[in-house]
Design an enzyme around this catalytic site. Structure first.
Site, PDB file in Angstrom:
ATOM      1  N   MET A   1       9.087   4.765   4.787  1.00 37.02           N
ATOM      2  CA  MET A   1       9.172   3.378   4.312  1.00 37.02           C
ATOM      3  C   MET A   1      10.388   3.183   3.418  1.00 37.02           C
ATOM      4  O   MET A   1      11.049   2.141   3.466  1.00 37.02           O
ATOM      5  CB  MET A   1       7.890   2.986   3.565  1.00 37.02           C
ATOM      6  CG  MET A   1       6.659   2.962   4.452  1.00 37.02           C
ATOM      7  SD  MET A   1       6.834   1.919   5.913  1.00 37.02           S
ATOM      8  CE  MET A   1       7.074   0.339   5.155  1.00 37.02           C
ATOM      9  N   GLU A   2      10.713   4.189   2.619  1.00 34.30           N
ATOM     10  CA  GLU A   2      11.874   4.091   1.736  1.00 34.30           C
ATOM     11  C   GLU A   2      13.175   4.038   2.534  1.00 34.30           C
ATOM     12  O   GLU A   2      14.083   3.264   2.206  1.00 34.30           O
ATOM     13  CB  GLU A   2      11.879   5.263   0.750  1.00 34.30           C
ATOM     14  CG  GLU A   2      10.817   5.167  -0.327  1.00 34.30           C
ATOM     15  CD  GLU A   2       9.384   5.447   0.146  1.00 34.30           C
ATOM     16  OE1 GLU A   2       8.447   5.187  -0.631  1.00 34.30           O
ATOM     17  OE2 GLU A   2       9.185   5.917   1.284  1.00 34.30           O
TER      18      GLU A   2
ATOM     19  N   ASP B   1      23.800 -11.667   2.874  1.00 36.18           N
ATOM     20  CA  ASP B   1      23.862 -12.548   1.709  1.00 36.18           C
ATOM     21  C   ASP B   1      25.301 -12.753   1.240  1.00 36.18           C
ATOM     22  O   ASP B   1      25.701 -13.875   0.925  1.00 36.18           O
ATOM     23  CB  ASP B   1      23.013 -11.973   0.570  1.00 36.18           C
ATOM     24  CG  ASP B   1      23.056 -12.858  -0.662  1.00 36.18           C
ATOM     25  OD1 ASP B   1      22.786 -14.072  -0.534  1.00 36.18           O
ATOM     26  OD2 ASP B   1      23.381 -12.348  -1.747  1.00 36.18           O
TER      27      ASP B   1
ATOM     28  N   LEU C   1       0.807  -1.220   0.000  1.00 39.85           N
ATOM     29  CA  LEU C   1       0.000   0.000   0.000  1.00 39.85           C
ATOM     30  C   LEU C   1       0.841   1.270   0.000  1.00 39.85           C
ATOM     31  O   LEU C   1       0.334   2.362   0.241  1.00 39.85           O
ATOM     32  CB  LEU C   1      -0.955  -0.016   1.190  1.00 39.85           C
ATOM     33  CG  LEU C   1      -1.917  -1.217   1.207  1.00 39.85           C
ATOM     34  CD1 LEU C   1      -2.769  -1.197   2.462  1.00 39.85           C
ATOM     35  CD2 LEU C   1      -2.767  -1.270  -0.046  1.00 39.85           C
ATOM     36  N   CYS C   2       2.115   1.132  -0.290  1.00 32.26           N
ATOM     37  CA  CYS C   2       3.045   2.262  -0.305  1.00 32.26           C
ATOM     38  C   CYS C   2       2.968   2.980  -1.655  1.00 32.26           C
ATOM     39  O   CYS C   2       2.925   2.340  -2.704  1.00 32.26           O
ATOM     40  CB  CYS C   2       4.453   1.710  -0.063  1.00 32.26           C
ATOM     41  SG  CYS C   2       5.673   2.929   0.345  1.00 32.26           S
TER      42      CYS C   2
END
Length: 158
Positions: free
Chosen positions: A114-115, A129, A76-77
């Site tokens: 959010m970013e 990783d 929903l961003c």
């Protein structure tokens, strides 16, 4: 701050918030987090002797790319035109950790928290990783928003 969850409509269904009537303003968010690892793992990162290459350079680029793709990852961003993304990595030899601080800016109708958080998480995940073959016990921790400025709700600082 509002107690209202605005990602739900009148019927309680998830929806994207309408920001069309909101004023455009300069917005900035800073998030941080760290990854703790074995001393040997950190030393390989520092020395540049990691067989996959420059771990921190790759992680930094991954963080920038992640900030730009946040709307594709978080349902929903809103997709945003970012004016600036900075991913800073600090090494703490005593704690065997790398801390990531991501700063994201835009001039828009909704914020960039959010970013910034996505940039931190993906930066740390990339370090994991690239180093997991030698250290599967790494811990990503304390991922949090440090501050946000701009917008109707004003400034917020941790």
């Amino acid at each position: 701050m509002s107690d209202e969850l605005n990602h739900f409509n009148q019927r309680g269904e998830a929806h994207m918030v309408d920001v069309g009537d909101k004023a455009v303003s300069k917005r900035r968010a800073i998030a941080e987090g760290s990854i703790v690892m074995q001393a040997e793992t950190l030393q390989r990162i520092i020395s540049g002797e990691h067989k996959k290459g420059d771990v921190l350079a790759v992680a930094r680029v991954a963080g920038v790319m992640a900030a730009k793709k946040t709307a594709e990852l978080v349902p929903l961003c809103h997709p945003l035109l970012l004016s600036h993304v900075d991913v800073e990595l600090d090494i703490d030899v005593d704690a065997n950790a790398v801390t990531c601080i991501a700063t994201v800016e835009t001039a828009g109708q909704t914020g960039v928290e959010m970013e910034a958080l996505t940039a931190v998480q993906i930066t740390l995940l990339t370090i994991y990783d690239m180093c997991k073959a030698m250290d599967r016990g790494m811990i990503m921790q304390a991922i949090a928003l440090r501050s946000k400025t701009g917008g109707k709700s004003g400034d917020w600082y941790r």
